[in-house]
Design an enzyme around this catalytic site. Structure first.
Site, PDB file in Angstrom:
ATOM      1  N   HIS A 128       4.282  -2.918   3.043  1.00  0.00           N
ATOM      2  CA  HIS A 128       3.482  -1.353   2.962  1.00  0.00           C
ATOM      3  C   HIS A 128       5.024  -1.003   2.211  1.00  0.00           C
ATOM      4  O   HIS A 128       6.301  -1.346   2.384  1.00  0.00           O
ATOM      5  CB  HIS A 128       3.164   0.058   3.989  1.00  0.00           C
ATOM      6  N   ASP A 132       1.082  -1.077   0.270  1.00  0.00           N
ATOM      7  CA  ASP A 132      -0.063   0.091  -0.456  1.00  0.00           C
ATOM      8  C   ASP A 132       0.571   1.221  -0.340  1.00  0.00           C
ATOM      9  O   ASP A 132       2.055   1.173   0.324  1.00  0.00           O
ATOM     10  CB  ASP A 132      -1.135   0.329   1.790  1.00  0.00           C
ATOM     11  N   ASP A 133       0.127   2.409  -0.640  1.00  0.00           N
ATOM     12  CA  ASP A 133       0.339   3.955  -0.774  1.00  0.00           C
ATOM     13  C   ASP A 133       1.508   3.873  -1.236  1.00  0.00           C
ATOM     14  O   ASP A 133       2.128   5.275  -1.078  1.00  0.00           O
ATOM     15  CB  ASP A 133       1.130   3.876   1.448  1.00  0.00           C
ATOM     16  N   HIS A 171      -5.203   2.946  -4.671  1.00  0.00           N
ATOM     17  CA  HIS A 171      -5.374   2.939  -3.502  1.00  0.00           C
ATOM     18  C   HIS A 171      -6.174   4.466  -2.970  1.00  0.00           C
ATOM     19  O   HIS A 171      -6.057   5.318  -2.197  1.00  0.00           O
ATOM     20  CB  HIS A 171      -4.466   2.854  -2.662  1.00  0.00           C
ATOM     21  N   HIS A 230      -6.110   9.501  -0.055  1.00  0.00           N
ATOM     22  CA  HIS A 230      -5.867   8.847   0.634  1.00  0.00           C
ATOM     23  C   HIS A 230      -6.550   9.241   1.741  1.00  0.00           C
ATOM     24  O   HIS A 230      -5.972   9.729   3.152  1.00  0.00           O
ATOM     25  CB  HIS A 230      -4.489   8.643   0.565  1.00  0.00           C
TER      26      HIS A 230
END
Length: 746
Positions: free
Chosen positions: A269, A117-118, A168, A172
């Protein structure tokens, strides 16, 4: 002694040539060139505005994609689960609500779907990809639109190496607390970034701040259903490595390992901080689990489904590429602006440091007990030249102030074709020692040269027709000529009409920006300008450089630079005070400063060869010209970056550091301004408006300087513009001038 290598110019012939009628310069009969310039003026103004607008747009776009606006980094308390179907709460990590379905899916045994993620992150994502390639594993990356826009090459590498990419969101946010339109916007912007980065669109979505299916609640479930109606699979996880906590490599491996050979979607991550532990754990985790018979696949590979990433073509592809190109341009522009901010920071702090240090040196030198410019004071008579064009409202006060001088003076008023009776007013006064010389309108340099030709004395004082001298001004102004090396003297010009806000701002500028500068330049021996309002010249020095030139619109700067190049010293006489009428409207101020800025640029360009010359000319060229260019042209042009980044920081962050930095710069300016006011024995009251001056006045000066640059680069020609005067300036009463202690006398 000054160098005598320059050829003496026939000054009388030059003066006669300057005094000839020049109908093209007459205000009432503008030339074709002047009329063309007026038509081009709006274009230059528009170019200035468009450049400023483009700069702001690039900054806004840069802040927008750097995830510092619209983001919601708060995790809200869990809500009830009454509306969430039981089979979702008890089901797998992949939720399918497309077409009204309510299904959940699990990954088959001995299959692991690593999800990151991210990202992408320029430091950690390449390392993660390298580890995956090393162990021949595939993964699914849930990327944000902001990071994809900033690092599109990493997303393309993911796709090229067989990994899967999902959305995603763009910024955010927690979509559980936002509208459907915001959700649509996040999805569309994320797809736009994917199209531009890798030429694909994805049907996978992972909500920010999500965890397991069992954690679904009445706030997140409606979002999941809506996301499904837009054609997306919602992907949660059933193994959380908790690598974001940085618990250590062993803990990350334990958290990512399923029990009993079960399949799993594993959360990791590749961005959001130091991911060194994640990379190290991954290098151990992959071979260890592969040894137990696990296969690391993308989500759709693990589910034996078609790829979630499909190619984008046509308009959607070109829109995405245009978006990425804009982001690259915004990043490049911002890098340039940040570099400019660093430059202006160095220039501002350096200039203030030099001003404080050297102005203190100047004050100590000229105020020490027994200081004299030469063995004997200067007592010989002086010719005062007053060029005047339509100064009917001011000229009487100007002339009368000169007649009250405590130094012997010859007063010559040169009427430059006035149409308001300026010459008649002076002649009607019948004052002794005052002469009027008339000429057809030919401009200020020609008027001064005509006055010089009619002057009787070797020392020449020049002033403007709207300026008022104190009784001691002429005497103080000519004392430096006791030193035979001095060719010109700059006086202390002050704003007489400072009772308005714009007048107070100019008062601060004159005291701090001009007079403190002159002290500094005096010590450095590179004074750039003798102010037209109050300056004195040695006649022989003027004649050696050819008198006043009309090659530029800043004849005072032009002649001062010429004197430096000829080897003469130019000094500052702080006690020679003159009170001038500053512009009282933005339009008049604009006209004046536009002419000053453009004229200064012309003078710098005219004397550019001094940089490569030897002797006094070379010294000025390699010391004076760079300082003038940096402090009077480049620094003011870049100074508004301080305010632009103030706004940027307030909107995009970091707010506290931004405000602190801006106030630190303001504090430095306030200290310098207070010191300048102390040296000039001025009241400190006008400094109350200093913050507002920095916010508003500086922007006006910036646009004026920018327009001057555009005029120069486009080959435009700026005409002299007459400012409207009110004639309300007089010599202040004694109680308006503060004593040596820096506080006003009562």
């Amino acid at each position: 002694m000054p160098s005598r290598t320059r050829r003496r110019t026939d000054h009388k012939a030059r003066t006669d040539r300057k005094a000839r009628p020049d109908h093209a310069a007459r205000p009432d009969r503008p030339s074709r060139k002047a009329r063309t310039d007026r038509r081009r003026f709006p274009l230059r103004y528009a170019l200035s505005f468009l450049l400023l607008l483009a700069t702001l747009a690039m900054l806004i776009l840069h802040g927008y994609v750097h995830n510092e606006i619209l983001a919601d980094f708060r995790v809200r308390p869990e809500a009830a689960t009454d509306q969430v179907p039981r089979k979702i709460l008890d089901g797998g990590p992949v939720i399918d609500t497309r077409g009204g379905r309510t299904d959940s899916l699990r990954v088959p045994k001995h299959r692991l779907v690593l999800t990151f993620d991210d990202g992408p992150d320029p430091t950690w994502t390449p390392k993660v990809l390298d580890i995956l390639a090393k162990h021949h594993a595939h993964a699914t990356f849930f990327v944000t639109g902001t990071m994809t826009s900033r690092y599109p090459e990493l997303v393309k590498r993911m796709v090229d190496e067989g990994h899967e990419v999902g959305l995603h969101t763009f910024n955010h946010p927690d979509l559980s607390y936002h509208s459907r339109s915001r959700a649509d916007w996040e999805l569309s912007q994320g797809q736009l970034a994917l199209a531009g980065a890798a030429g694909i669109r994805s049907s996978l979505f992972r909500p920010p701040y999500s965890s397991f299916a069992s954690a679904m609640d009445d706030r997140s479930w409606p979002v999941t259903k809506y996301i499904g109606s837009r054609g997306y699979l919602t992907v949660l996880n059933d193994r959380d490595s908790e690598d974001w906590r940085k618990p250590g490599v062993d803990a990350i491996v334990r958290g990512a390992t399923p029990a009993g050979g079960k399949g799993a979607v594993v959360l990791m991550h590749d961005s959001g901080g130091d991911r060194g532990e994640t990379v190290a754990a991954l290098d151990r985790y992959l071979p260890e689990l592969q040894g137990k018979g696990y296969r690391f696949q993308t989500l759709t590979e693990a589910l034996d489904a078609p790829s979630a990433d499909t190619p984008v073509t046509g308009a959607a592809l070109w829109k995405g590429r245009a978006w990425i190109a804009l982001i690259k341009a915004a990043d490049g522009a911002t890098d340039v602006l940040v570099a400019g901010l660093a430059v202006v920071g160095v220039l501002v702090i350096g200039r203030f440091g030099l001003m404080l240090l050297l102005s203190a040196t100047h004050a100590r030198r000229t105020r020490r007990r027994g200081f004299r410019w030469g063995p004997e004071p200067v007592t010989r008579p002086v010719s005062v030249l007053v060029p005047a064009y339509n100064e009917a409202k001011c000229i009487e006060s100007t002339v009368r102030s000169l007649t009250e001088s405590d130094h012997p003076v010859e007063i010559i008023v040169i009427d430059d074709g006035s149409t308001d009776g300026t010459a008649r007013i002076v002649e009607g006064l019948g004052l002794p020692g005052v002469r009027v010389v008339r000429q057809l309108n030919a401009g200020k340099p020609a008027a001064l040269n005509r006055g010089l030709a009619n002057a009787s004395h070797d020392l020449i004082v020049m002033m403007d027709g709207d300026t008022v001298f104190e009784p001691s001004t002429v005497r103080e102004l000519v004392q430096p000529f006791a030193d035979h090396r001095v060719g010109a003297v700059a006086g202390n010009a002050k704003v007489g009409n400072k009772d308005t806000l714009i007048g107070a701002w100019q008062h601060i500028e004159y005291v701090m920006g001009f007079n403190l500068d002159r002290r500094m330049y005096d010590v450095l021996r590179c004074m750039p300008t003798i102010p037209g309002a109050v300056g004195a010249f040695r006649r022989s020095a003027l004649e050696r450089v050819g008198g006043m030139s009309d090659d530029t619109l800043a004849e005072d700067t032009d002649v001062t630079m010429a004197l430096h190049r000829d080897g003469w010293r130019v000094v500052y006489a702080e006690k020679a005070r003159a009170w001038t009428e500053a512009p009282e409207s933005v339009q008049q101020l604009w006209s004046q400063r536009y002419r000053w800025s453009y004229g200064t640029m012309q003078a710098i360009w005219k004397h550019r060869r001094a940089v490569v010359e030897r002797g006094p000319s070379g010294r000025f060229g390699r010391i004076g010209l760079p300082l003038v260019s940096l402090f009077m042209v480049l620094a003011p042009l870049l100074a508004p970056l301080i305010d632009i980044f103030l706004v940027y920081g307030l909107v995009f962050g970091p707010t506290g550091r931004t405000i602190g930095s801006w106030f630190a710069i303001l504090a430095i300016q306030a200290v310098c301004a207070a010191y300048a006011f102390f040296l000039d024995r001025e009241r400190l009251t006008p400094l109350i408006s200093l913050p507002l001056q920095q916010i508003l006045y500086r922007q006006l000066m910036y646009v004026v300087l920018l327009q001057s640059w555009i005029t120069a680069l486009t080959g435009g020609r700026l005409r002299w513009q007459k400012l409207r005067r009110k004639g309300g300036v007089g010599v202040p009463q004694p109680d308006a001038v503060a004593p040596a202690g820096g506080r006003a006398a009562r």
